[in-house]
Design an enzyme around this catalytic site. Structure first.
Site, PDB file in Angstrom:
ATOM      1  CB  ALA A  13      -0.926  -0.006   1.218  1.00  0.00           C
ATOM      2  CB  SER A  40       8.565  -1.933  -3.545  1.00  0.00           C
ATOM      3  OG  SER A  40       7.754  -2.131  -4.665  1.00  0.00           O
ATOM      4  CB  CYS A  44       1.212 -12.595  -3.490  1.00  0.00           C
ATOM      5  SG  CYS A  44       0.399 -11.189  -2.743  1.00  0.00           S
TER       6      CYS A  44
HETATM    7  C1  LIG Z   1       3.180 -15.874   1.881  1.00  0.00           C
HETATM    8  C2  LIG Z   1       2.173 -14.817   1.549  1.00  0.00           C
HETATM    9  C3  LIG Z   1       1.301 -15.018   0.502  1.00  0.00           C
HETATM   10  C4  LIG Z   1       0.349 -14.049   0.188  1.00  0.00           C
HETATM   11  N1  LIG Z   1      -0.473 -14.270  -0.879  1.00  0.00           N
HETATM   12  C5  LIG Z   1      -1.343 -13.306  -1.240  1.00  0.00           C
HETATM   13  C6  LIG Z   1      -2.140 -13.466  -2.417  1.00  0.00           C
HETATM   14  O1  LIG Z   1      -2.042 -14.476  -3.121  1.00  0.00           O
HETATM   15  N2  LIG Z   1      -2.997 -12.474  -2.745  1.00  0.00           N
HETATM   16  C7  LIG Z   1      -3.109 -11.338  -2.000  1.00  0.00           C
HETATM   17  O2  LIG Z   1      -3.885 -10.453  -2.361  1.00  0.00           O
HETATM   18  N3  LIG Z   1      -2.382 -11.161  -0.864  1.00  0.00           N
HETATM   19  C8  LIG Z   1      -1.498 -12.111  -0.474  1.00  0.00           C
HETATM   20  N4  LIG Z   1      -0.718 -11.933   0.642  1.00  0.00           N
HETATM   21  C9  LIG Z   1      -0.971 -10.773   1.530  1.00  0.00           C
HETATM   22  C10 LIG Z   1      -0.248  -9.525   1.079  1.00  0.00           C
HETATM   23  O3  LIG Z   1       1.123  -9.750   0.973  1.00  0.00           O
HETATM   24  C11 LIG Z   1      -0.528  -8.422   2.102  1.00  0.00           C
HETATM   25  O4  LIG Z   1      -1.916  -8.253   2.209  1.00  0.00           O
HETATM   26  C12 LIG Z   1       0.115  -7.108   1.658  1.00  0.00           C
HETATM   27  O5  LIG Z   1       1.513  -7.201   1.669  1.00  0.00           O
HETATM   28  C13 LIG Z   1      -0.333  -5.974   2.568  1.00  0.00           C
HETATM   29  O6  LIG Z   1       0.289  -4.814   2.152  1.00  0.00           O
HETATM   30  P1  LIG Z   1       0.519  -3.618   3.170  1.00  0.00           P
HETATM   31  O7  LIG Z   1       1.259  -2.588   2.415  1.00  0.00           O
HETATM   32  O8  LIG Z   1      -0.748  -3.286   3.825  1.00  0.00           O
HETATM   33  O9  LIG Z   1       1.425  -4.242   4.326  1.00  0.00           O
HETATM   34  P2  LIG Z   1       2.855  -4.897   4.279  1.00  0.00           P
HETATM   35  O10 LIG Z   1       3.161  -5.454   2.951  1.00  0.00           O
HETATM   36  O11 LIG Z   1       2.909  -5.814   5.455  1.00  0.00           O
HETATM   37  O12 LIG Z   1       3.826  -3.665   4.542  1.00  0.00           O
HETATM   38  C14 LIG Z   1       3.742  -2.920   5.716  1.00  0.00           C
HETATM   39  C15 LIG Z   1       5.124  -2.384   6.030  1.00  0.00           C
HETATM   40  O13 LIG Z   1       4.996  -1.407   7.043  1.00  0.00           O
HETATM   41  C16 LIG Z   1       6.151  -1.444   7.831  1.00  0.00           C
HETATM   42  N5  LIG Z   1       5.872  -0.814   9.120  1.00  0.00           N
HETATM   43  C17 LIG Z   1       4.949  -1.196  10.035  1.00  0.00           C
HETATM   44  N6  LIG Z   1       4.971  -0.374  11.109  1.00  0.00           N
HETATM   45  C18 LIG Z   1       5.945   0.541  10.863  1.00  0.00           C
HETATM   46  C19 LIG Z   1       6.455   1.635  11.599  1.00  0.00           C
HETATM   47  N7  LIG Z   1       5.987   1.953  12.821  1.00  0.00           N
HETATM   48  N8  LIG Z   1       7.444   2.374  11.055  1.00  0.00           N
HETATM   49  C20 LIG Z   1       7.934   2.073   9.826  1.00  0.00           C
HETATM   50  N9  LIG Z   1       7.494   1.033   9.091  1.00  0.00           N
HETATM   51  C21 LIG Z   1       6.503   0.272   9.594  1.00  0.00           C
HETATM   52  C22 LIG Z   1       6.449  -2.928   7.950  1.00  0.00           C
HETATM   53  O14 LIG Z   1       7.813  -3.146   8.256  1.00  0.00           O
HETATM   54  C23 LIG Z   1       6.068  -3.452   6.570  1.00  0.00           C
HETATM   55  O15 LIG Z   1       7.188  -3.573   5.731  1.00  0.00           O
HETATM   56  C24 LIG Z   1       0.259 -12.873   0.963  1.00  0.00           C
HETATM   57  C25 LIG Z   1       1.150 -12.665   2.028  1.00  0.00           C
HETATM   58  C26 LIG Z   1       2.103 -13.622   2.310  1.00  0.00           C
HETATM   59  C27 LIG Z   1       3.070 -13.382   3.443  1.00  0.00           C
END
Ligand SMILES: Cc1cc2nc3c(=O)[nH]c(=O)nc-3n(C[C@H](O)[C@H](O)[C@H](O)COP(=O)(O)OP(=O)(O)OC[C@H]3O[C@@H](n4cnc5c(N)ncnc54)[C@H](O)[C@@H]3O)c2cc1C
Length: 338
Positions: A13, A40, A44
């Protein structure tokens, strides 16, 4: 004067917001603060590295042309200041600034607009011996590398996966492809219990028959057995299942502590409450990805549906709205493929 947008979290995101924002606004100052070492990456695909279908971990954080998507890349190619190793500790809403730790030093950064894209964290099982070697979550790149290394070193014959959700089942397929005897342990009465009704889950169960795969339903992990400090099995309420490698895949929780401490409203799902423009209870702060609450498009309920696909859509909508588009995010259906 150009506005400063600070984004907390630099994976799905967060980086989608940053990239879209740059496309829409050449002048905005965009700063991403990520506490981890990588930006980045595409989590998945991780199970397909374990199965061998994806050959290199580089596939997850390099462009198709082979460039690593690191801070230098984002600065040079996108004009985005994305900083790793920056752990945001506090949001000061009155002063419109964040406090973050970088290399042990507490720093302050002001913002005009703040975006929370802090993701979620895997749930741990508070069971005896849960810290033994060989027991892993499967969420971050380093989890994947550790699991692959243990298998490559040759000491793993039997794997137990606790949890029959998406990640558990994708990994079961991957371990079986790798020739490992795999057991999936699920306390509920079906596979994909959050997603499937009983009749649909029965069809899926029928299609999982494989001599290398055992599925134990309605069975709970109670402890890990160890030998020489390393996991040797999972003790359930019915048996001990041998394992030299255990994956705990029992779900994730949204990272909402920063938002909660800043006094932002947390919704009934436990995620940060947002309006249809993905603004939190503070107009100057948006939230997207796993940490943000979704509205279910059929039931209207507030739900926690942590998906990368949703995180990317949130990022687009947030960037559009920061640029004044007034674009609504209509919610989720909770569909998924695995
Ligand atoms: C093995 C696996 C398979 C998956 N398969 C799928 C799939 O097939 N389809 C699908 O749609 N989704 C899938 N997902 C889920 C998907 O990866 C997550 O929903 C997605 O990464 C969420 O994105 P995000 O940006 O919200 O959070 P994240 O990708 O978790 O990123 C959040 C980031 O914020 C950082 N952060 C948190 N707090 C702080 C702070 N206080 N200060 C600085 N940095 C901070 C963290 O270090 C992290 O890097 C899968 C996930 C995994 C692990």
């Amino acid at each position: 004067m150009s506005k400063r947008v600070v984004i907390v979290g630099g994976v799905a995101a967060g980086m989608k917001t940053a990239a879209r924002l740059r496309r829409l606004d050449a002048e905005a100052e965009i700063i991403v603060l990520e506490r981890g070492p990588q930006l980045s990456y595409g989590a998945c695909g991780f199970p397909y590295f374990i199965s061998g279908e994806v050959k290199s971990m580089d596939s997850f954080d390099h462009t198709p042309q082979g460039a690593l998507r690191d801070s230098n890349y984002f600065a040079a190619v996108k004009g985005i200041d994305a900083r790793c190793g920056c752990n945001v500790q506090k949001i000061d809403r009155e002063q419109k600034c964040v406090l973050y730790l970088e290399k042990g030093e507490l720093k302050q950064l002001s913002y005009d607009v703040l975006v929370l894209a802090t993701g979620s964290t895997p749930v741990k099982l508070p069971l005896p011996n849960a810290d033994a070697a060989g027991i892993h979550s499967f969420w971050f790149p380093w989890d994947v590398e550790a699991v692959d290394k243990e298998i490559a070193e040759g000491g793993v014959k039997d794997v137990v996966i606790i949890g029959a959700g998406f990640i558990g089942l994708e990994l079961a397929e991957a371990f079986v492809r790798r020739g490992l005897h795999t057991s999936v342990l699920e306390q509920q009465d079906r596979l994909l219990p959050q997603l499937l009704d009983e009749d649909m889950a029965a069809l899926l169960l029928r299609d999982t028959k494989n001599p290398l795969l055992d599925i134990y339903l309605e069975e709970r992990a109670g402890a890990f057995t160890i030998e020489n400090g390393k996991v040797s099995g999972v003790q359930t309420d019915k048996r001990v299942i041998p394992a030299q490698l255990v994956i705990v895949a029992v779900g994730v929780r949204p990272n909402v502590e920063l938002a909660r401490e800043a006094g932002l409203v947390i919704g009934p799902s436990g995620c940060i409450a947002v309006n249809e423009y993905l603004q939190t209870s503070d107009d100057a702060i948006y939230a997207g990805g796993d940490c943000a609450e979704n509205t279910h498009r059929v039931s209207g309920a507030k739900v926690f549906v942590p998906m990368g696909s949703t995180a990317n859509k949130h990022g687009r909508v947030i960037a559009d709205n920061i640029c004044g588009a007034q674009r609504k995010y209509p919610g989720v259906l909770g569909t998924a493929a695995c």
